[in-house]
Design a protein around this motif. Structure first.
Motif, PDB file in Angstrom:
ATOM      1  N   THR A   3       0.847  -1.191   0.000  1.00 32.55           N
ATOM      2  CA  THR A   3       0.000   0.000   0.000  1.00 32.55           C
ATOM      3  C   THR A   3       0.880   1.237   0.000  1.00 32.55           C
ATOM      4  OG1 THR A   3      -1.767  -1.134   1.211  1.00 32.55           O
ATOM      5  CG2 THR A   3      -1.775   1.269   1.262  1.00 32.55           C
ATOM      6  N   PRO A   6       0.219   6.239   3.122  1.00 30.12           N
ATOM      7  CA  PRO A   6      -0.923   7.166   3.090  1.00 30.12           C
ATOM      8  C   PRO A   6      -0.547   8.620   3.343  1.00 30.12           C
ATOM      9  CG  PRO A   6      -0.989   5.758   5.038  1.00 30.12           C
ATOM     10  CD  PRO A   6       0.062   5.195   4.149  1.00 30.12           C
ATOM     11  N   VAL A   9      -0.199  10.488   0.040  1.00 28.41           N
ATOM     12  CA  VAL A   9      -1.262  10.382  -0.968  1.00 28.41           C
ATOM     13  C   VAL A   9      -1.750  11.756  -1.409  1.00 28.41           C
ATOM     14  CG1 VAL A   9      -3.666   9.693  -1.337  1.00 28.41           C
ATOM     15  CG2 VAL A   9      -2.029   8.065  -0.385  1.00 28.41           C
ATOM     16  N   GLN A  77      -4.566   5.081  -2.863  1.00 27.69           N
ATOM     17  CA  GLN A  77      -5.875   5.696  -2.612  1.00 27.69           C
ATOM     18  C   GLN A  77      -6.108   6.850  -3.576  1.00 27.69           C
ATOM     19  OE1 GLN A  77      -6.461   7.144   1.369  1.00 27.69           O
ATOM     20  NE2 GLN A  77      -8.382   8.137   0.875  1.00 27.69           N
ATOM     21  N   ASN A  78      -7.310   6.927  -4.130  1.00 27.49           N
ATOM     22  CA  ASN A  78      -7.669   7.984  -5.059  1.00 27.49           C
ATOM     23  C   ASN A  78      -7.282   9.364  -4.495  1.00 27.49           C
ATOM     24  OD1 ASN A  78      -8.898   9.655  -6.953  1.00 27.49           O
ATOM     25  ND2 ASN A  78     -10.944   9.315  -6.162  1.00 27.49           N
ATOM     26  N   ALA A 167     -13.169   8.771  -2.400  1.00 27.61           N
ATOM     27  CA  ALA A 167     -11.957   8.378  -1.679  1.00 27.61           C
ATOM     28  C   ALA A 167     -11.875   6.878  -1.433  1.00 27.61           C
ATOM     29  CB  ALA A 167     -11.881   9.125  -0.345  1.00 27.61           C
ATOM     30  N   ALA A 168     -12.998   6.148  -1.590  1.00 31.91           N
ATOM     31  CA  ALA A 168     -12.992   4.692  -1.395  1.00 31.91           C
ATOM     32  C   ALA A 168     -12.391   3.952  -2.585  1.00 31.91           C
ATOM     33  CB  ALA A 168     -14.415   4.193  -1.146  1.00 31.91           C
ATOM     34  N   ASN A 170      -9.562   2.733  -4.974  1.00 34.52           N
ATOM     35  CA  ASN A 170      -8.126   2.490  -4.874  1.00 34.52           C
ATOM     36  C   ASN A 170      -7.586   2.076  -6.236  1.00 34.52           C
ATOM     37  OD1 ASN A 170      -7.583   2.892  -2.015  1.00 34.52           O
ATOM     38  ND2 ASN A 170      -8.822   1.070  -1.687  1.00 34.52           N
TER      39      ASN A 170
END
Length: 204
Positions: A3, A6, A9, A77-78, A167-168, A170
């Motif tokens: 991942t 974050p 991001v 993540q978008n 935002a959900a 990916n």
């Protein structure tokens, strides 16, 4: 699958690229014949971070190096903020064939104008491809509506498939190049921005 960290991001700049593959063959009569190669569209995301201190630069660079160039992939993540009001709990209303550019949905909030807007993102639970919304989605009094998007649907959708937006969503990404470098002046405590170029990875 790794991942993407974050904390990096939300970028300083994001360059979005739309990558299609089209075969073009001009004929002797002057007519150009075009053919789309399957459903091979990919998004490119070029990320430029804000200026980071030495520790953060090396944190991010170590992650990029750990991907092993184009061989590795990561979930990202978008980074684009939502435009519409959202479609929490949305499900596909009827089975939809591969190649479609719209999907009927249900189980959304009732009577919402602008639940999704052009430029929003959606993603379906049975594959990783991300899609960009191309028309306003309003829901009716039963929480139903049809989402229109680009590119064409990569994989057929069974009824009841869940849908994510905003935002959900990916992205599954690979690096654009095997070679990754940074330029910094750590000895003077300079803060520097880091640029990373990604391409959407398709394997489902």
């Amino acid at each position: 699958m790794a991942t993407f960290p974050p904390e990096f991001v939300l970028p300083q700049k994001v360059r979005l690229r739309s990558l299609d593959e089209t075969q073009v063959a001009p004929s002797q009569g002057g007519v150009t014949h075009k053919n789309r190669v399957g459903f091979m569209h990919r998004w490119g995301i070029d990320l430029t971070t804000p200026k980071l201190n030495y520790a953060k630069v090396m944190h991010l660079y170590s992650f990029i190096c750990s991907m092993g160039g184009r061989f590795g992939t990561c979930v990202f993540q978008n980074p684009h903020p939502p435009i519409g009001k959202g479609i929490a709990n949305a499900l596909v209303r009827t089975s939809t064939d591969q190649g479609a550019k719209s999907v009927p949905l249900y189980a959304m909030n009732n009577s919402v104008n602008g639940a999704l807007m052009p430029g929003d993102w959606v993603q379906f639970a049975n594959h990783t491809k991300a899609y960009m919304v191309t028309a306003v989605l309003n829901t009716n009094g039963l929480g139903q509506g049809t989402v229109e998007f680009t590119p064409n649907l990569r994989k057929a959708l069974p009824a009841g498939t869940s849908v994510k937006a905003g935002a959900a969503v990916n992205f599954t990404l690979e690096l654009k190049s095997d070679d990754q470098d940074i330029l910094l002046r750590a000895d003077q405590g300079k803060q520097v921005a880091v640029q990373i170029d990604f391409v959407e990875y398709l394997n489902d």
